[in-house]
Each structure stands twice: as C-alpha cells, then as structure tokens.
Design a protein around this motif. Sequence first.
Motif, PDB file in Angstrom:
ATOM      1  N   TYR A   1      72.552  58.655  -8.648  1.00 14.31           N
ATOM      2  CA  TYR A   1      71.254  58.949  -9.258  1.00 14.31           C
ATOM      3  C   TYR A   1      71.340  60.198 -10.139  1.00 14.31           C
ATOM      4  CZ  TYR A   1      69.347  55.626  -5.897  1.00 14.31           C
ATOM      5  OH  TYR A   1      69.075  54.476  -5.178  1.00 14.31           O
ATOM      6  N   ASN A   2      70.492  60.240 -11.139  1.00 13.83           N
ATOM      7  CA  ASN A   2      70.460  61.362 -12.065  1.00 13.83           C
ATOM      8  C   ASN A   2      69.648  62.516 -11.468  1.00 13.83           C
ATOM      9  OD1 ASN A   2      70.787  62.933 -14.359  1.00 13.83           O
ATOM     10  ND2 ASN A   2      69.057  61.987 -15.426  1.00 13.83           N
ATOM     11  N   VAL A   3      70.197  63.085 -10.402  1.00 17.35           N
ATOM     12  CA  VAL A   3      69.555  64.219  -9.731  1.00 17.35           C
ATOM     13  C   VAL A   3      70.602  65.307  -9.537  1.00 17.35           C
ATOM     14  CG1 VAL A   3      67.880  62.752  -8.526  1.00 17.35           C
ATOM     15  CG2 VAL A   3      70.045  63.333  -7.398  1.00 17.35           C
ATOM     16  N   THR A   4      70.127  66.525  -9.286  1.00 16.99           N
ATOM     17  CA  THR A   4      71.028  67.655  -9.040  1.00 16.99           C
ATOM     18  C   THR A   4      70.901  68.099  -7.594  1.00 16.99           C
ATOM     19  OG1 THR A   4      70.791  68.421 -11.317  1.00 16.99           O
ATOM     20  CG2 THR A   4      71.623  70.010  -9.704  1.00 16.99           C
ATOM     21  N   PRO A   5      71.965  67.988  -6.801  1.00 16.33           N
ATOM     22  CA  PRO A   5      71.897  68.487  -5.424  1.00 16.33           C
ATOM     23  C   PRO A   5      71.938  70.015  -5.405  1.00 16.33           C
ATOM     24  CG  PRO A   5      73.695  66.892  -5.721  1.00 16.33           C
ATOM     25  CD  PRO A   5      73.248  67.317  -7.082  1.00 16.33           C
ATOM     26  N   ILE A   6      71.147  70.583  -4.519  1.00 16.00           N
ATOM     27  CA  ILE A   6      71.220  72.010  -4.215  1.00 16.00           C
ATOM     28  C   ILE A   6      71.655  72.101  -2.752  1.00 16.00           C
ATOM     29  CG2 ILE A   6      69.956  74.182  -3.982  1.00 16.00           C
ATOM     30  CD1 ILE A   6      68.029  73.215  -6.107  1.00 16.00           C
ATOM     31  N   ILE A   7      72.839  72.627  -2.502  1.00 15.61           N
ATOM     32  CA  ILE A   7      73.363  72.687  -1.140  1.00 15.61           C
ATOM     33  C   ILE A   7      73.025  74.042  -0.520  1.00 15.61           C
ATOM     34  CG2 ILE A   7      75.372  72.350   0.323  1.00 15.61           C
ATOM     35  CD1 ILE A   7      74.639  69.948  -1.479  1.00 15.61           C
ATOM     36  N   PHE A   8      72.215  74.004   0.516  1.00 13.40           N
ATOM     37  CA  PHE A   8      71.802  75.229   1.199  1.00 13.40           C
ATOM     38  C   PHE A   8      72.534  75.304   2.536  1.00 13.40           C
ATOM     39  CE2 PHE A   8      68.375  77.575   3.699  1.00 13.40           C
ATOM     40  CZ  PHE A   8      68.786  78.812   3.244  1.00 13.40           C
ATOM     41  N   LYS A   9      73.564  76.110   2.586  1.00 13.77           N
ATOM     42  CA  LYS A   9      74.427  76.159   3.767  1.00 13.77           C
ATOM     43  C   LYS A   9      73.740  76.781   4.981  1.00 13.77           C
ATOM     44  CE  LYS A   9      78.716  76.278   1.089  1.00 13.77           C
ATOM     45  NZ  LYS A   9      79.958  77.025   0.777  1.00 13.77           N
ATOM     46  N   LYS A  10      72.716  77.589   4.734  1.00 13.15           N
ATOM     47  CA  LYS A  10      72.003  78.218   5.859  1.00 13.15           C
ATOM     48  C   LYS A  10      70.727  77.455   6.187  1.00 13.15           C
ATOM     49  CE  LYS A  10      73.784  82.843   4.783  1.00 13.15           C
ATOM     50  NZ  LYS A  10      73.416  84.254   4.454  1.00 13.15           N
ATOM     51  N   TRP A  11      70.787  76.128   6.096  1.00 14.12           N
ATOM     52  CA  TRP A  11      69.623  75.268   6.295  1.00 14.12           C
ATOM     53  C   TRP A  11      68.935  75.488   7.645  1.00 14.12           C
ATOM     54  CZ3 TRP A  11      70.110  72.315  10.616  1.00 14.12           C
ATOM     55  CH2 TRP A  11      71.403  72.101  11.087  1.00 14.12           C
TER      56      TRP A  11
ATOM     57  N   LEU B   1      58.447  66.566   0.056  1.00 14.52           N
ATOM     58  CA  LEU B   1      59.274  66.367   1.242  1.00 14.52           C
ATOM     59  C   LEU B   1      59.915  64.985   1.251  1.00 14.52           C
ATOM     60  CD1 LEU B   1      56.796  67.788   3.925  1.00 14.52           C
ATOM     61  CD2 LEU B   1      58.591  69.020   2.708  1.00 14.52           C
ATOM     62  N   VAL B   2      61.049  64.879   1.911  1.00 12.44           N
ATOM     63  CA  VAL B   2      61.749  63.597   1.955  1.00 12.44           C
ATOM     64  C   VAL B   2      61.045  62.583   2.858  1.00 12.44           C
ATOM     65  CG1 VAL B   2      63.288  64.105   3.910  1.00 12.44           C
ATOM     66  CG2 VAL B   2      64.060  62.583   2.076  1.00 12.44           C
TER      67      VAL B   2
ATOM     68  N   GLN C   1      62.744  57.959  -2.152  1.00 11.53           N
ATOM     69  CA  GLN C   1      62.049  59.120  -2.691  1.00 11.53           C
ATOM     70  C   GLN C   1      62.581  59.503  -4.064  1.00 11.53           C
ATOM     71  OE1 GLN C   1      59.465  59.038  -1.069  1.00 11.53           O
ATOM     72  NE2 GLN C   1      59.293  60.942   0.068  1.00 11.53           N
ATOM     73  N   ILE C   2      63.883  59.472  -4.222  1.00 12.10           N
ATOM     74  CA  ILE C   2      64.495  59.813  -5.507  1.00 12.10           C
ATOM     75  C   ILE C   2      64.045  58.832  -6.587  1.00 12.10           C
ATOM     76  CG2 ILE C   2      66.688  59.818  -6.769  1.00 12.10           C
ATOM     77  CD1 ILE C   2      67.952  61.085  -4.264  1.00 12.10           C
ATOM     78  N   GLN C   3      64.064  57.553  -6.278  1.00 11.29           N
ATOM     79  CA  GLN C   3      63.649  56.547  -7.255  1.00 11.29           C
ATOM     80  C   GLN C   3      62.201  56.773  -7.696  1.00 11.29           C
ATOM     81  OE1 GLN C   3      64.407  52.567  -5.844  1.00 11.29           O
ATOM     82  NE2 GLN C   3      66.622  52.875  -5.717  1.00 11.29           N
ATOM     83  N   THR C   4      61.355  57.109  -6.743  1.00 11.10           N
ATOM     84  CA  THR C   4      59.945  57.381  -7.066  1.00 11.10           C
ATOM     85  C   THR C   4      59.817  58.606  -7.959  1.00 11.10           C
ATOM     86  OG1 THR C   4      59.212  56.409  -4.963  1.00 11.10           O
ATOM     87  CG2 THR C   4      57.661  57.874  -6.092  1.00 11.10           C
ATOM     88  N   LEU C   5      60.497  59.683  -7.607  1.00  7.71           N
ATOM     89  CA  LEU C   5      60.369  60.944  -8.340  1.00  7.71           C
ATOM     90  C   LEU C   5      60.938  60.856  -9.750  1.00  7.71           C
ATOM     91  CD1 LEU C   5      61.284  63.394  -5.445  1.00  7.71           C
ATOM     92  CD2 LEU C   5      59.020  62.984  -6.411  1.00  7.71           C
ATOM     93  N   LEU C   6      62.015  60.128  -9.928  1.00 10.13           N
ATOM     94  CA  LEU C   6      62.607  60.000 -11.258  1.00 10.13           C
ATOM     95  C   LEU C   6      61.674  59.317 -12.245  1.00 10.13           C
ATOM     96  CD1 LEU C   6      66.320  59.090 -10.394  1.00 10.13           C
ATOM     97  CD2 LEU C   6      65.487  61.206 -11.451  1.00 10.13           C
ATOM     98  N   LYS C   7      60.753  58.523 -11.727  1.00  7.25           N
ATOM     99  CA  LYS C   7      59.808  57.823 -12.605  1.00  7.25           C
ATOM    100  C   LYS C   7      58.802  58.778 -13.251  1.00  7.25           C
ATOM    101  CE  LYS C   7      60.124  53.480 -10.043  1.00  7.25           C
ATOM    102  NZ  LYS C   7      59.444  52.566  -9.092  1.00  7.25           N
ATOM    103  N   THR C   8      58.723  60.015 -12.767  1.00  8.71           N
ATOM    104  CA  THR C   8      57.809  60.992 -13.371  1.00  8.71           C
ATOM    105  C   THR C   8      58.353  61.518 -14.695  1.00  8.71           C
ATOM    106  OG1 THR C   8      58.828  62.907 -12.292  1.00  8.71           O
ATOM    107  CG2 THR C   8      57.064  61.760 -11.081  1.00  8.71           C
ATOM    108  N   GLY C   9      59.660  61.385 -14.904  1.00 10.73           N
ATOM    109  CA  GLY C   9      60.285  61.923 -16.115  1.00 10.73           C
ATOM    110  C   GLY C   9      60.701  63.374 -15.990  1.00 10.73           C
ATOM    111  N   GLN C  10      60.372  64.016 -14.867  1.00 12.42           N
ATOM    112  CA  GLN C  10      60.772  65.398 -14.646  1.00 12.42           C
ATOM    113  C   GLN C  10      62.169  65.445 -14.022  1.00 12.42           C
ATOM    114  OE1 GLN C  10      59.188  68.025 -15.673  1.00 12.42           O
ATOM    115  NE2 GLN C  10      57.169  67.194 -16.154  1.00 12.42           N
ATOM    116  N   LYS C  11      62.849  66.569 -14.179  1.00  8.26           N
ATOM    117  CA  LYS C  11      64.175  66.740 -13.572  1.00  8.26           C
ATOM    118  C   LYS C  11      64.006  66.881 -12.064  1.00  8.26           C
ATOM    119  CE  LYS C  11      68.528  69.203 -14.208  1.00  8.26           C
ATOM    120  NZ  LYS C  11      69.262  67.947 -14.239  1.00  8.26           N
TER     121      LYS C  11
END
Length: 201
Positions: A64-74, A103-104, A35-45
């Motif tokens: 990968y050039n992505v930013t994790p957002i950790i949501f502890k109350k998942w 979605l993943v 999913q990450i590889q696909t999304l990065l091809k859009t050029g968006q963050k």
Amino acid sequence: MNNVPILLLAAGASRRMGTPKQLLAWNGITLIEHQIQTLLKTGQKVYVVLGANVSEILPFIKSYNVTPIIFKKWNSGMGNSIAFSIAYLQKNNNFLQGVLITLVDQPLISVSHYNSLLKKFNPNQEQIVVSVSDKGWEGVPAIFHKSHFQELKNLKGEKGGKNIIKSLDKTVVKVTTSNLLTDIDTPKAYKELLKHTNHRF
C-alpha cells in the motif's frame, strides 16, 4: 486540498484481545488493510504507526502507498506514540496545516465521515474537528490544527488527545457519526461487531 496527513495509530499490543487486532479478519482482508484502504480514498497521505508485532504486520501493508512510522517504545503508551509521530511528521513534511488522528480498531468509520472531517477543517482557524457518536462520545477520528502540535508532542503515557479536546471545548468543531465509533478491544467485542455487520460483507 489542505495538507492534512493521516496518522493511523496501530502500535499497541492488543493485550485484551489476546492476538494482534491489526491482523484480525475484516471484510476478507486484515483489519489494518481495511483501514488503510478506507483512508487512502481521502486523497491525503497516510502514515501507519506501528510498534508491537511490527514484523508480523509490515508484510500486510507493504503493497500500500503508506508510510510506516516505527515506534520502538510503543509500550510507553499511546500518548508517547502520538508525540513521537507528530515530531516525525514535522521533520518529514513541509507546510503541514494539521493532522487527522484515527485508530486501527474502528472499522465502521467510512471514507465519507473522514471526508466530512476534512471538509469541516479550516486551516486558518486554530481548531480541532472531532467525531461525536449518537451516545455523546467525543474524540478520534479528529483533526488537530498545527497550532496544537506542541500539545500533542507533550503527551505521555496512555493519555491521548482527549484531554486537549476537553480543554479547548470552545474551539472544537463536532461532526456526528451515529454509532460508527464502536471500537474493538476484546474477542467478545469483535464477535459482536462481526455479528451486527455481516450483511455488509
């Protein structure tokens, strides 16, 4: 290019699957990497929202050039996960025009469909651009204009953005996707999807 970062929702515990679906094998790598590889091809963050099993998943995405957002109350639900992530985006980005939420567990969606959503999005209109299947299902991947950020931040529990989409039907732009919106919730669904897509690998 419009400033429309992508939120990849991957914080769930995959209870029905019985194992973290983010780490299921897909096309020789994990599902979340695909999913990450696909999304990065859009050029968006790209921002990846993690919660359950975060220590197991992080090693697979750190290169990968992505930013994790950790949501502890998942475990409080997808709505809270979205609300938390929108607040994070607003705090860490300037001049946001909208956000693309996906979605993943929808691996059939191609970069061309994501690009179609992005091309349809008009930052000068308070719109939502949604995906529509050939069976009439409407929802994510979808782009929400920044004017809807407060509504997204008000989400709670398991309610996602679908109720917002329904309430604003007149301003919704629809992009068809054939049968690409198939998701993976159970081992049976995963096996079925693999069986029907083996020729792609």
